[in-house]
Design an enzyme around this catalytic site. Structure first.
Site, mmCIF file in Angstrom:
data_model
loop_
_atom_site.group_PDB
_atom_site.id
_atom_site.type_symbol
_atom_site.label_atom_id
_atom_site.label_comp_id
_atom_site.label_asym_id
_atom_site.label_seq_id
_atom_site.Cartn_x
_atom_site.Cartn_y
_atom_site.Cartn_z
ATOM 1 N N TRP A 31 0.856 -1.188 0.000
ATOM 2 C CA TRP A 31 0.000 0.000 0.000
ATOM 3 C C TRP A 31 0.894 1.240 0.000
ATOM 4 O O TRP A 31 1.898 1.282 0.707
ATOM 5 C CB TRP A 31 -0.906 -0.016 1.238
ATOM 6 C CG TRP A 31 -2.018 0.974 1.149
ATOM 7 C CD1 TRP A 31 -2.068 2.193 1.755
ATOM 8 C CD2 TRP A 31 -3.228 0.846 0.401
ATOM 9 N NE1 TRP A 31 -3.232 2.826 1.442
ATOM 10 C CE2 TRP A 31 -3.974 2.017 0.600
ATOM 11 C CE3 TRP A 31 -3.748 -0.150 -0.429
ATOM 12 C CZ2 TRP A 31 -5.215 2.230 0.012
ATOM 13 C CZ3 TRP A 31 -4.983 0.048 -1.013
ATOM 14 C CH2 TRP A 31 -5.702 1.224 -0.781
ATOM 15 N N SER A 65 0.007 -1.988 5.745
ATOM 16 C CA SER A 65 0.807 -1.751 6.950
ATOM 17 C C SER A 65 0.328 -2.566 8.141
ATOM 18 O O SER A 65 1.130 -2.947 8.995
ATOM 19 C CB SER A 65 0.806 -0.260 7.296
ATOM 20 O OG SER A 65 1.520 0.446 6.301
ATOM 21 N N VAL A 90 1.187 5.030 6.091
ATOM 22 C CA VAL A 90 -0.232 5.285 6.271
ATOM 23 C C VAL A 90 -0.435 6.799 6.271
ATOM 24 O O VAL A 90 0.197 7.505 7.063
ATOM 25 C CB VAL A 90 -0.771 4.676 7.588
ATOM 26 C CG1 VAL A 90 -2.280 4.871 7.679
ATOM 27 C CG2 VAL A 90 -0.408 3.206 7.696
ATOM 28 N N VAL A 91 -1.283 7.265 5.366
ATOM 29 C CA VAL A 91 -1.582 8.694 5.264
ATOM 30 C C VAL A 91 -2.997 8.912 5.779
ATOM 31 O O VAL A 91 -3.928 8.208 5.385
ATOM 32 C CB VAL A 91 -1.453 9.186 3.799
ATOM 33 C CG1 VAL A 91 -1.798 10.664 3.686
ATOM 34 C CG2 VAL A 91 -0.043 8.913 3.266
ATOM 35 N N ASP A 94 -10.137 10.546 5.800
ATOM 36 C CA ASP A 94 -11.318 11.168 6.402
ATOM 37 C C ASP A 94 -12.014 10.296 7.442
ATOM 38 O O ASP A 94 -13.006 10.703 8.027
ATOM 39 C CB ASP A 94 -12.328 11.518 5.300
ATOM 40 C CG ASP A 94 -11.799 12.554 4.343
ATOM 41 O OD1 ASP A 94 -10.994 13.412 4.770
ATOM 42 O OD2 ASP A 94 -12.182 12.509 3.152
ATOM 43 N N THR A 95 -11.493 9.090 7.664
ATOM 44 C CA THR A 95 -12.134 8.173 8.607
ATOM 45 C C THR A 95 -11.132 7.757 9.684
ATOM 46 O O THR A 95 -9.933 7.979 9.537
ATOM 47 C CB THR A 95 -12.634 6.906 7.876
ATOM 48 O OG1 THR A 95 -11.497 6.142 7.456
ATOM 49 C CG2 THR A 95 -13.505 7.258 6.675
ATOM 50 N N HIS A 97 -9.942 4.967 10.202
ATOM 51 C CA HIS A 97 -9.129 3.835 9.733
ATOM 52 C C HIS A 97 -7.638 4.069 9.994
ATOM 53 O O HIS A 97 -6.930 3.172 10.437
ATOM 54 C CB HIS A 97 -9.383 3.616 8.233
ATOM 55 C CG HIS A 97 -8.651 2.461 7.651
ATOM 56 N ND1 HIS A 97 -8.997 1.154 7.908
ATOM 57 C CD2 HIS A 97 -7.583 2.405 6.820
ATOM 58 C CE1 HIS A 97 -8.179 0.348 7.259
ATOM 59 N NE2 HIS A 97 -7.299 1.082 6.588
#
Length: 164
Positions: A31, A65, A90-91, A94-95, A97
């Site tokens: 990812w 990740s 990990v960027v 909006d949630t 997650h």
């Protein structure tokens, strides 16, 4: 110290032990491959710069990740590595997650470090924007992969010195 005040690729070359007899596992998330690929390139180049043999660098990918913990645990169980470098990105979106993935991966890697005899190096970039990730993957702030490679070499050396 915050990364904004420190280039991730700056280190004292002389303080790094010879890595020619060390074996490294690198688990890299697929990812955000543009970022994790750059981290991987930095880590491998730095390991080789300090003497690591290409045959002693085992690279495996995992989907994301969150899976870094499982991949790292499997590398340890293989007995083929002296340290594992876990690379991911990990960027924030909006949630929530982002929070769950970051917390899970961080806790998982910390658990491996507390319960195994093989160091797992935390190379998970967690940023608010893609630009921040790019800055830490070979951009203006250096490459976190370089930093992780140096840490892996030093941690293997640490373990070896304790066994003497």
């Amino acid at each position: 110290m915050a990364t904004a005040y420190h280039n991730l690729s700056d280190y004292d070359f002389q303080s790094v032990p010879d890595a020619s007899a060390m074996r490294f596992g690198i688990v890299v998330s697929e990812w955000n491959a543009n970022i994790t690929g750059a981290l991987l390139e930095g880590a491998v180049a730095t390991l080789k710069k300090h003497g690591a043999k290409e045959d002693n660098i085992l690279v495996q990918t995992v989907p994301g990740s969150f899976e870094l913990t499982f991949g790292s645990a499997q590398m340890i169980k293989s007995g083929k590595v002296d340290a594992v470098i876990a690379l991911g990105c990990v960027v924030r979106g909006d949630t929530p997650h982002f929070d769950y993935v970051c917390a899970g991966a961080t806790q998982g890697i910390a658990h491996l470090n507390a319960t195994t005899d093989t160091p797992v190096i935390y190379g998970l970039i967690t940023t608010n924007t893609m630009q921040q990730a790019e800055d830490r993957a070979g951009g203006v702030l250096g490459n976190k992969g370089d930093e992780c490679a140096i840490t892996a070499i030093k941690m293997i050396d640490f373990v070896c010195r304790l066994k003497k």
